[in-house]
Design an enzyme around this catalytic site. Structure first.
Site, PDB file in Angstrom:
ATOM      1  N   TRP A  47       0.815  -1.222   0.000  1.00 32.18           N
ATOM      2  CA  TRP A  47       0.000   0.000   0.000  1.00 32.18           C
ATOM      3  C   TRP A  47       0.845   1.267   0.000  1.00 32.18           C
ATOM      4  O   TRP A  47       0.407   2.308  -0.493  1.00 32.18           O
ATOM      5  CB  TRP A  47      -1.010  -0.039   1.152  1.00 32.18           C
ATOM      6  CG  TRP A  47      -1.972  -1.157   0.929  1.00 32.18           C
ATOM      7  CD1 TRP A  47      -2.067  -2.325   1.640  1.00 32.18           C
ATOM      8  CD2 TRP A  47      -2.918  -1.270  -0.147  1.00 32.18           C
ATOM      9  NE1 TRP A  47      -3.021  -3.146   1.078  1.00 32.18           N
ATOM     10  CE2 TRP A  47      -3.560  -2.534  -0.013  1.00 32.18           C
ATOM     11  CE3 TRP A  47      -3.298  -0.445  -1.200  1.00 32.18           C
ATOM     12  CZ2 TRP A  47      -4.551  -2.976  -0.891  1.00 32.18           C
ATOM     13  CZ3 TRP A  47      -4.278  -0.876  -2.082  1.00 32.18           C
ATOM     14  CH2 TRP A  47      -4.892  -2.126  -1.927  1.00 32.18           C
ATOM     15  N   ASP A  62      -1.108   6.816   6.194  1.00 24.35           N
ATOM     16  CA  ASP A  62      -2.254   5.964   5.872  1.00 24.35           C
ATOM     17  C   ASP A  62      -2.481   5.015   7.047  1.00 24.35           C
ATOM     18  O   ASP A  62      -1.672   4.119   7.283  1.00 24.35           O
ATOM     19  CB  ASP A  62      -1.945   5.178   4.588  1.00 24.35           C
ATOM     20  CG  ASP A  62      -3.073   4.235   4.200  1.00 24.35           C
ATOM     21  OD1 ASP A  62      -4.058   4.124   4.948  1.00 24.35           O
ATOM     22  OD2 ASP A  62      -2.956   3.602   3.122  1.00 24.35           O
ATOM     23  N   LYS A  78     -12.334  -1.168   7.772  1.00 23.54           N
ATOM     24  CA  LYS A  78     -11.546  -2.095   8.577  1.00 23.54           C
ATOM     25  C   LYS A  78     -11.846  -1.852  10.055  1.00 23.54           C
ATOM     26  O   LYS A  78     -12.497  -2.670  10.693  1.00 23.54           O
ATOM     27  CB  LYS A  78     -10.064  -1.951   8.232  1.00 23.54           C
ATOM     28  CG  LYS A  78      -9.799  -2.357   6.772  1.00 23.54           C
ATOM     29  CD  LYS A  78      -8.603  -1.686   6.177  1.00 23.54           C
ATOM     30  CE  LYS A  78      -8.520  -1.763   4.660  1.00 23.54           C
ATOM     31  NZ  LYS A  78      -8.393  -3.100   4.107  1.00 23.54           N
TER      32      LYS A  78
END
Lengths: 361, 361
Positions: free
Chosen positions: A102, A172, A196
């Site tokens: 990511w 992030d 999440k």
């Protein structure tokens, strides 16, 4: 089957009380004569929901007043695309510290609109660790430094994100926000897809220090302007209002359960239980991440013989343990242990793993 | 109160059977052991939902194979921002035909990345009509021509969108898609936020001729690339999966009810009923839009004395008729009559309006 222990990396398990509230209001919300799916985002009923969600999130994460909270759509990837447009001058450097898939994505999304540089990367080691601070090559003129707090696929987590000097640190936190106490003031901006730890799919949160919103950035459509979005309470256009509502329910649930300090304790216990089962299996199961960088949220692991993977997944599902298949990038298994996963779920998983090893060993 | 007739412009009334299905699957979806809110968008269970929604939408709107269907987030406004990045060269002209507030918005979103030109506008007349074709000043080199099929605030609708020659016609159909048969082949692209006629808030549909996806466009983040999004079945990142699911339920409901031909008949009857009540009120109520351009979906109207507005809204709510307050740009009232609004709801509204006139006349 009835409700299982769901180890999906996201969209992920939600607390059952949240789902029951969403279910109960699906046809009628309060006194509106309509579902919350059907009411105007600009009406008093929804505005109260939206503002309460923000207030509760500020309480949960101890967000100071000099940070704006923006609720948006498009996922973390869209935020990654808009970071340089809002916070970097044309062609300005932006430093990316890459500890997994990511982090690379974040850099790729920024590259068309910034001089996006890999300041450090652990890719040579297969993303089994974070790149140590002494290896970071930061640009003196960087618009910001970007890190990925937790890598959902590789299972690599920063336990303590290093200081970076003058450039604002942007992180992030998609797969670890609200999993433990967080010092927001260390960051220029924090963002997270909600699906999440914060609730439902379809909504994303950006927490940004207000002085960064004063940066000129680059030419961009008005809808992509975070300063305008903050000034408009995230309603430059119709927001994903239902998703915002369910996020609010989830945040409220976390506060009711004891807040991030309590979830930090639960999450530490859950992760310790699973890693101990892996490490104590005599090599039957293995996790390849450096111990200090092991994620508390996403635990990738491999069976000693990949030919057993299909049986493991199938028998796990029979035992009420679902979504354990690893990401296609890595293969193997992955157990995601977000806040909504109860400790009993992790206990059931490690019990199953021991039993499977006995049966198939 | 129980469920009301909800005239909200969007998020808007949904069919009750759709809400009941969404409610029934809130804790468990099929055999997954989880809510559809909690399962991976890349798993077989959700992919089946996503693909069925696309197939049903293609049937509903007769979308040919040479058009891609992209499910996205961020609303119509985000599509407006991405049109020039995907379909115009840097600095290329793009023509906008403006018949209300949303046409102006579309132009503003494009302006930072295109030479966005007002090819025609009915703003001088207060957006009470569409600008006639003979007044359009199209650019010979335009990347595309943009129109707004129905203006949600001003209540102005194109009954027959004119031909534009060689440049592809791109239309915002947010508030009238699926309200009647549509010749998709006339357009290079059609887009619509779902929260009016296609289902829930939080998801947007873009129908685009595949040859346009071959255009180079301008430097942009990978997540903003519509060709890549089409190739990835709209899953470059996590899509708003639950919203996509409810969109699918809504499209299925429209097919079951008889499809767009049937809704065209119902919508014509509903609009005729309400406009007749307004026009037959002797000036007590008035709609100011040119008859031929009156929207079938959004009917703004004014009471002869604005001092009565508050009483009208309050008594309407008592009568089970909600969300009739007009947009702040225009004031007055607005009744939105999307597919999910039954004819009985419009009958109840006109009955109420007559009664109100008698009582307060």
């Amino acid at each position: 089957m009835s409700r299982a222990y769901n180890f999906s990396p996201g969209p992920a398990m939600l607390p059952e009380p949240v789902l029951r509230q969403a279910q109960a209001t699906m046809l009628e919300f309060g006194d509106t004569g309509a579902s919350i799916l059907e009411i105007s985002h600009r009406g008093a009923d929804f505005l109260a929901v939206a503002r309460q969600a923000e207030a509760d999130l500020r309480t949960l994460l101890s967000i100071p007043d000099d940070y704006a909270v923006i609720f948006t759509s498009g996922g973390a990837t869209t935020v990654q695309a808009l970071l340089p447009l809002n916070f970097a001058a044309p062609g300005q450097a932006a430093d990316y510290v890459v500890s997994g898939h990511w982090g690379k994505t974040a850099l790729k999304q920024a590259a068309p609109c910034a001089d996006a540089r890999t300041a450090a990367s652990s890719e040579d080691g297969g993303f089994r660790d974070v790149p140590p601070r002494e290896q970071w090559r930061l640009s003196p003129d960087a618009a910001y430094v970007h890190v990925t707090a937790n890598e959902t696929i590789h299972g690599v987590e920063w336990r303590d994100i290093p200081e970076v000097g003058n450039a604002p640190l942007i992180a992030d936190f998609s797969s670890s926000i609200a999993s433990e106490p967080l010092d927001v003031t260390k960051f220029g901006a924090i963002y997270a897809g909600a699906q999440k730890n914060l609730g439902p799919v379809g909504i994303t949160v950006l927490i940004v220090r207000r002085d960064l919103l004063e940066r000129e950035g680059q030419p961009r459509a008005p809808i992509f302007d975070y300063r305008a979005q903050a000034n408009a309470e995230s309603m430059l256009n119709t927001p994903p209002s239902w998703n915002w509502y369910v996020l609010g329910l989830t945040v409220k649930w976390m506060l009711d359960e004891g807040g991030v300090a309590e979830f930090a304790r639960r999450n530490a216990r859950k992760a310790a239980l699973l890693y101990a089962a892996i490490d104590g299996s005599g090599g039957y199961y293995r996790n390849e991440v450096a111990t200090a960088a092991r994620s508390r949220m996403n635990v990738p692991f491999f069976l000693h013989d990949p030919a057993l993977d299909a049986a493991f997944l199938s028998e796990a599902k029979q035992a009420g343990l679902v979504a354990l298949k690893g990401h296609r990038v890595l293969g193997g298994m992955r157990a995601s242990l977000y806040n909504a996963m109860p400790e009993a779920g992790v206990q059931a998983l490690v019990d199953f793993m021991r039993e499977f090893q006995k049966t198939h060993g």
